[in-house]
Design a protein around this motif. Structure first.
Motif, short mmCIF file in Angstrom:
data_model
loop_
_atom_site.label_atom_id
_atom_site.label_comp_id
_atom_site.label_asym_id
_atom_site.label_seq_id
_atom_site.Cartn_x
_atom_site.Cartn_y
_atom_site.Cartn_z
N GLU A 4 0.82 -1.22 0.00
CA GLU A 4 0.00 0.00 0.00
C GLU A 4 0.86 1.27 0.00
O GLU A 4 0.56 2.23 -0.69
N ASP A 5 1.92 1.24 0.79
CA ASP A 5 2.80 2.40 0.88
C ASP A 5 3.45 2.70 -0.47
O ASP A 5 3.54 3.85 -0.89
N ARG A 44 0.77 4.27 -2.78
CA ARG A 44 0.45 5.66 -2.42
C ARG A 44 1.56 6.60 -2.86
O ARG A 44 1.30 7.67 -3.40
N HIS A 45 2.80 6.22 -2.60
CA HIS A 45 3.90 7.10 -3.00
C HIS A 45 4.04 7.18 -4.52
O HIS A 45 4.26 8.25 -5.06
N TYR A 46 3.89 6.05 -5.16
CA TYR A 46 4.10 6.03 -6.61
C TYR A 46 3.07 6.88 -7.32
O TYR A 46 3.35 7.53 -8.32
N THR A 95 1.33 9.42 -6.06
CA THR A 95 1.04 10.70 -5.44
C THR A 95 1.20 11.86 -6.43
O THR A 95 0.71 12.95 -6.20
N GLY A 96 1.81 11.59 -7.55
CA GLY A 96 1.91 12.60 -8.60
C GLY A 96 0.74 12.58 -9.56
O GLY A 96 0.80 13.17 -10.62
N ASN A 97 -0.33 11.89 -9.19
CA ASN A 97 -1.55 11.90 -10.00
C ASN A 97 -2.70 12.37 -9.12
O ASN A 97 -2.90 11.83 -8.02
N TYR A 142 -9.85 7.79 -4.89
CA TYR A 142 -8.62 7.17 -4.38
C TYR A 142 -8.84 5.77 -3.77
O TYR A 142 -8.06 4.86 -4.05
N PRO A 143 -9.87 5.58 -2.94
CA PRO A 143 -10.03 4.23 -2.37
C PRO A 143 -10.22 3.19 -3.47
O PRO A 143 -9.64 2.09 -3.41
N MET A 195 -6.94 2.44 -5.28
CA MET A 195 -6.14 1.45 -4.52
C MET A 195 -6.64 0.04 -4.83
O MET A 195 -5.85 -0.88 -5.05
N LEU A 223 -3.28 10.72 -2.87
CA LEU A 223 -3.43 9.41 -2.24
C LEU A 223 -2.79 9.36 -0.85
O LEU A 223 -3.24 8.64 0.02
N MET A 245 -5.07 10.34 2.12
CA MET A 245 -6.25 9.52 2.43
C MET A 245 -6.03 8.81 3.76
O MET A 245 -5.00 8.20 3.98
N ASN A 247 7.71 13.66 -8.26
CA ASN A 247 6.95 12.45 -8.57
C ASN A 247 7.72 11.62 -9.60
O ASN A 247 8.76 12.05 -10.09
#
Lengths: 162, 763, 289
Positions: A125-126, A129-131, A133-135, A142-143, A146, B686, B689, C103
């Motif tokens: 998950e981490d 989220r990081h990958y 985060t530029g979108n 978002y949920p 994921m 994200l 959240m 990013n």
């Protein structure tokens, strides 16, 4: 040296030629000269990912990259992903998980998720989220995004096992 | 007709009808539209918040090779003699008219075939101004000598805003008043009186598809292609501006890349219309993300709430003084002021209520509707206030709410009784998902943890009308003609489900015809959670009308009862070949009664939007850094016709409001926006959240007047979320935050203040 | 974005000729991210961009034979570093910093040299290079010079680079026994430009801070070494009192400005807190190099 030139490159698997100006971005070129709609400019600063395309397999922001440098390269947009009515597993996963609302950011997310899964076939998950985060998704799906990443990872694993 | 029997759609989470087009990137947005011979317009904007325009120098811009024309208000006046528009007041000039009223206001437009040339040329325009004193703060604006508008011009377009006058010689566009019982007398006998003031900041919608409109004026008639949530209003208002009948103005809307209330009423439409008339060519304007901050935003709000309680902890009196900073142009601010004013006393049963709600002009970018029509700003105040009273009276925060809660059948402050509004069940659902009765970890070391809840409700704009047409082709295939705009909420899918339910069709087989005012009938607008209820009812009525017509046809053809002959065979019998149509129409207008001078009415809203929220937070007491670790959103949506779409609305609205609570804030210095780009105006990603994030609707709820028991839910989870977080922060620290957004620095400052060691402010 | 010319020299000498030595509107271009942003905002209107992407001398990165330092060509992209096992082994702080740097798409194109030459004090890598003790090799028509990374910056968007000069590569020492950590402190959202960037390196001998390297960025006008704070910590056993003294020293030696990410007073508090936390973090060995 010049303010415009002809570039030759591969666009979604086919040879392409364009007479472009030096100040022309990739997203402008794709929209205006190739009538492609998948990559679209939104924030204009490379932060939202709506204009994501890949150049030689690497995701870039089409709004911050000059078309000039595409000469000899291979460009892929979301339009390349579905063939003969068959969707890419990531596209399927986005539909099944309901990972979008208005759809404006969706092609960019799909392009990034494909690169994410190329680099990390089974991301935690981490990492996701990081990958991603530029979108940006203002509808905030978002949920569901994921969920779609997990689903797409499983689909790709099944496909490669088969 | 196809023979499939759809299951009851209450349980069908049908994917969006347009899902494939969205994931393949091929879907149609106005963003991509090109017309032959089209010019691009680029706006030159004011750098002054309030000034007279002495001169505009367009020479260098006009001389740039490739520039078609540079347009100012003088050119526009030649084609539109009275170039002022707006839904509540006709106060907004198509381009600045001798005066600018906010920094960022459009002053001139460069037209060119090449967008880049238009951009470059706009950068070459200069203007000379004579600066005027300006007013930015809503409290100052209430009494300021500085007037943003010398004259107020009510529009009288909408039924609910007919009485608008504005206060002459002030900045007050609307003062809404509600009086119930005798508030003064009740305060006089109250055992306890509490008064607090809360503020909400200016924020923006940030649709990912920025505002875009294309106008094509030809021989006395106009076609507008626009990313609008309200094509019918666009047509009416543009027809008024041009002095044309409605049938000379055609407004077409494809899918929208987000709206959230921003793309309502007139935005770029008047400007592109004028430009197309001036240039006699199609004209397109696409805003950049950064320009969107100057189009429309959400009202900053200053709310002083005062409550009187008897010895038992029952609220007997409430006084609400709500001041809305509307910016330079009223847009739909008066409706926000009125709608949110109306419910600003909260979902509590209080016999004596006074509400004063003011829309004021200031020299800021205009404010309009944003997901909740002001309800989130009022709930921020009344639900923080609720916890503060409960704490002061040493009452349990939940029990205090229960004791005072407005219940089914009881009149709300306006006199309209609560009906089909599951406020208590929404709260109980939140408490359950929060494990409220279980022991709670309060943190250790430098981390303090807290939790809070909030409840809230909203009225729905009324009276409004929706009209739908159901068209069955001779082969039995079905098309639905509606003016509802699908901007991501999934209205196409849900409306198809409603028609399918009545006509016993597969919803995925129905074609939804997108708004085109030459083709689709009137709809008041896709706004304020009204579509599922209003248009849903219109679609249901239209489908029933079509069904009845089929039955009439069957009788006419002498078919035995229950013959169930496919429609195609009936049409062949009737017309001698596959021909003809069955057309069903439906019009829905909700029951409404105009409020009296005291703001009292028994029919003030067609239904109630209800939301409840719970939040757990972690705060780093050394830095004020805050993490929302758990967030629960619950809404009463009646029957969820498409549970998946409903859940997306609830969670999407929740995350948006999370941004408005923690990070989003338009920061001004001397009237200049200092963070007008996504690099500096931070919307949730994200990473923002919450790790635990639950979004559910109240099970087994039912709205007796909604289509199949349904009602709107696109805004409900925006209402109570901010106070749930504010209350959680107070629970963690024992310190109250009064102003949004709740930033780490705001928390740290409040902690230092409480310690008696306030942190120094920047000079 | 206004019309412009693009040149793509393949040799450094040609680049020097194209760039000239007159300050003006001709700019070298690495990955181009920052330049594109400035050009789109019409903050900068170059007449010509000289792309460095075809100059082989500026590419590649490798560990020296004696494993004492790593040379990183100016045109190396962030993604190349991020994905390199060699970098992860010898400069783990660089790998750690990449995770929250802009990013993925930016990291795919942004280059080490362009990032340094931009001179923006909010960037994440310059304080890391400075703390690591990297040196920057600058080349130009008049030859080359080597400048410590921390001396590259003169102020807000200002560097020692003259028109016509280019960053060729950087040399980063591999420092056995040291542990580094980059603390990126954001205040407006989880993902943002830093309000405070702090790179901390420690060579520990048991509980004693034998040597330390501290570089602050974002809250100041250029990446700035916290010399007094380093002096306060050098040779001292880790304790809350020692950290408090170091924080006092740091606050006394730098001038912190308030901005949209926080007031000056608040950023001072952030520096106080995060300096202590970052040093504890590296002393505990959660980050290693």
């Amino acid at each position: 040296m010049s303010t415009s030139r002809t570039i030759q490159f591969t666009l979604n698997g086919r040879p392409a030629t364009a007479d472009i100006a030096a100040n022309e971005t990739i997203v402008d070129m794709l929209t205006n000269r190739f009538e492609l709609r998948g990559a679209r400019e939104s924030c204009g600063q490379g932060l939202c990912g709506c204009c994501t395309v890949t150049v030689d397999g690497m995701a870039v922001s089409g709004c911050l990259s000059l078309a000039w440098f595409l000469d000899g390269k291979s460009v892929e947009t979301v339009e390349a992903l579905s063939k003969g009515g068959v969707l890419d597993p990531v596209q399927e996963a986005f539909i099944e998980a309901g990972a979008f609302q208005c759809g404006f950011c969706t092609p960019g997310f799909i392009m990034m998720v494909r690169q994410l899964l190329d680099a990390h076939p089974d991301p935690d998950e981490d990492e996701v989220r990081h990958y991603l985060t530029g979108n940006l998704c203002r509808c905030s799906a978002y949920p569901e995004i994921m969920d779609a990443v997990k689903l797409a990872a499983a689909k790709r694993k099944r496909a490669s096992a088969a | 007709m196809s023979a499939i029997t759809p299951p009851p759609f209450a349980s069908r989470s049908l994917p969006r009808l347009e899902a494939r087009e969205k994931v393949t990137g091929r879907i149609e947005y106005t963003h991509h539209l090109k017309l032959p011979g089209m010019l691009h317009g680029k706006i030159f904007r004011s750098t002054m918040p309030h000034a007279k325009i002495k001169s505009i120098d367009t020479t260098a811009a006009a001389a740039l090779p490739g520039v078609y024309q540079v347009v100012t208000i003088d050119d526009i006046r030649k084609v539109i003699p009275n170039p002022y528009y707006g839904p509540a007041f006709h106060d907004q000039p198509i381009l600045a008219d001798g005066k600018v009223r906010f920094a960022g206001e459009p002053v001139a437009v460069v037209l060119a075939f090449d967008k880049k040339i238009a951009e470059e040329a706009a950068g070459l325009i200069t203007a000379e101004y004579e600066e005027l004193p300006a007013v930015f703060d809503e409290i100052e604006a209430m009494t300021a000598k500085v007037l943003v508008h010398d004259e107020l011009k009510p529009a009288a377009t909408f039924a609910d805003l007919k009485y608008l006058k504005g206060k002459k010689g002030t900045n007050i566009a609307l003062d809404y008043q509600l009086r119930r019982g005798d508030t003064e007398a009740a305060f006089a006998r109250a055992e306890h009186v509490f008064e607090h003031t809360f503020r909400s900041q200016q924020v923006m919608h940030v649709p990912m598809e920025p505002f875009v409109s294309v106008a094509d004026w030809q021989d006395g008639h106009l076609t507008l292609h626009t990313a609008s949530q309200g094509p019918s209003f666009v047509r009416i208002e543009i027809a008024r501006l041009l002095g044309l009948p409605e049938n000379k103005v055609r407004v077409k809307v494809p899918y929208l890349g987000g709206g959230f209330g921003g793309k309502l009423y007139i935005k770029l439409e008047a400007l592109v219309t004028a430009l197309s008339m001036v240039a006699e060519r199609p004209v397109k304007i696409s805003l950049t993300m950064d320009e969107q901050f100057f189009m429309v935003t959400r009202h900053p709000c200053h709310f002083t709430i005062k409550s009187g309680l008897d010895a038992s902890g029952k609220i007997i009196a409430r006084h609400c003084e709500v001041i809305w900073n509307g910016g330079a142009y009223a847009d739909i601010g008066p409706r926000v002021t009125q709608k949110a004013g109306f419910t600003s006393a909260g979902p509590y049963d209080i016999d004596n209520v006074t509400i004063n709600s003011y829309a004021v002009y200031t020299n800021r970018p205009p404010c309009g509707a944003l997901r909740g029509f002001g309800a989130p700003q009022t709930a921020w105040a009344y639900e923080c206030h609720t916890d503060m009273i409960a704490d002061a009276l040493k009452m349990d925060r939940v029990e205090f709410r229960r004791k005072n809660m407005l219940r089914e059948g009881r009149p709300q402050a306006s006199g309209t009784p609560l009906r089909d509004a599951e406020i208590e069940r929404a709260m109980d659902h939140v408490l359950d998902r929060m494990n409220w009765s279980a022991p709670f970890d309060r943190g250790s070391g430098n981390i303090k943890r807290g939790r809070g809840i909030g409840i809230g409700f909203k009225g729905i704009t009324s009276p409004t009308t929706s009209v739908a047409i159901v068209n069955l082709n001779a082969d039995g295939s079905c098309a639905l003609y509606i003016g509802t705009v699908d901007m991501g909420q999934g209205s196409d899918t849900v409306m198809a489900q409603i028609a399918a339910q009545v006509l016993n069709l597969d919803p995925a087989s129905i074609k939804v015809i997108h708004p085109d005012t030459d083709v689709t009938p009137y709809d008041m607008g896709t706004l304020g959670s009204r579509s599922t209820f209003h248009m849903g009812n219109a679609v249901r009525i239209a489908a029933e009308d079509a069904k009845q017509k089929i039955e009439v046809l069957a009788r006419e053809l002498g078919l035995p009862q229950g013959a169930n002959l496919p429609l195609v065979d009936m049409m062949k019998q009737k017309y001698g070949m596959q021909a003809g149509n069955i057309i069903g129409t439906g019009t829905y207008l909700a029951d409404y009664e105009k409020p009296d001078a005291q703001g009292q009415t028994t029919k003030g809203t067609p239904f109630w939007g209800v939301g409840a929220a719970g939040a757990e937070v972690e705060i780093d007491i050394e830095t004020g850094a805050i993490k929302v670790t758990k967030l629960v959103n619950v809404a009463d949506v009646g029957v969820a016709l498409n549970p998946k779409a409903v859940q997306q609305q609830l969670s999407g609205a929740g995350i948006m409001q999370l941004g408005f609570t923690l990070t989003e804030n338009m920061v001004f210095r001397d009237g200049q926006l200092t963070n007008g780009s996504l690099a500096d105006y931070k919307i949730p990603t994200l990473l923002d959240m919450p790790k635990s994030f639950i979004n559910e609707h109240v099970p087994n709820a039912y709205d007796a007047h909604g289509p199949f028991g349904a009602k709107g839910g696109g805004e409900s989870t925006t209402i109570a979320l901010s106070p749930a977080i504010g209350n959680a922060v107070a629970d963690a620290l024992g310190i109250r935050i009064y102003d949004l957004p709740i930033t780490p620095e705001a928390i740290f400052r409040a902690m230092q203040e409480a310690k008696g060691a306030p942190l120094e402010e920047d000079a | 974005m206004a019309a412009l010319e693009i040149a793509e020299p393949e040799k450094l000498d040609d680049a020097y000729t194209m760039l000239g030595t007159e300050e003006g509107s001709i700019r070298p271009m690495g990955g181009g991210t920052a330049l594109m942003l400035m050009m789109k905002a019409q903050l900068f209107k170059p007449s010509k961009l000289v792309s460095l992407r075809k100059i082989e001398a500026l590419t590649g990165f490798s560990l020296s034979v004696d494993a004492s330092h790593i040379r990183i060509g100016a045109m190396t992209t962030f993604s190349e570093l991020e994905q390199s096992p060699m970098i992860a082994q010898h400069l783990p702080v660089v790998t750690q910093t990449m995770k929250t740097l802009a990013n993925v798409r930016v990291r795919n194109v942004a280059t080490v040299g362009g990032n340094l030459a931009h001179g923006d004090p909010h960037l994440d890598l310059p304080p890391v290079w400075s703390a690591l003790g990297a040196s920057v090799r600058i080349v130009g028509v008049d030859g080359e010079r080597v400048v410590p990374a921390e001396e590259l910056f003169l102020g807000y968007y200002e560097t020692v680079l003259a028109q016509g000069e280019l960053i060729a590569d950087i040399s980063v020492p591999v420092r056995p026994g040291w542990r580094f950590f980059y603390a990126k402190v954001t205040t407006r959202a989880e993902h943002d430009w830093p309000a405070l960037g702090l790179c901390v390196g420690v060579r520990a001998e048991g509980e004693v801070i034998a040597d330390v390297s501290l570089v602050l960025s974002a809250a100041v006008d250029k990446p700035t070494r916290l010399k007094s704070a380093e002096a306060a910590l050098r040779g001292v056993a880790l304790s809350d009192a020692a950290l408090a003294m170091a924080a006092d020293a740091a606050l006394a030696e730098v001038h912190i400005e308030g901005d949209g990410r926080g007031s000056a007073a608040y950023k001072q508090q952030l520096l106080r807190v995060h300096l202590g936390r970052a040093i504890k973090h590296v002393m505990q060995g959660s980050a290693s190099a």
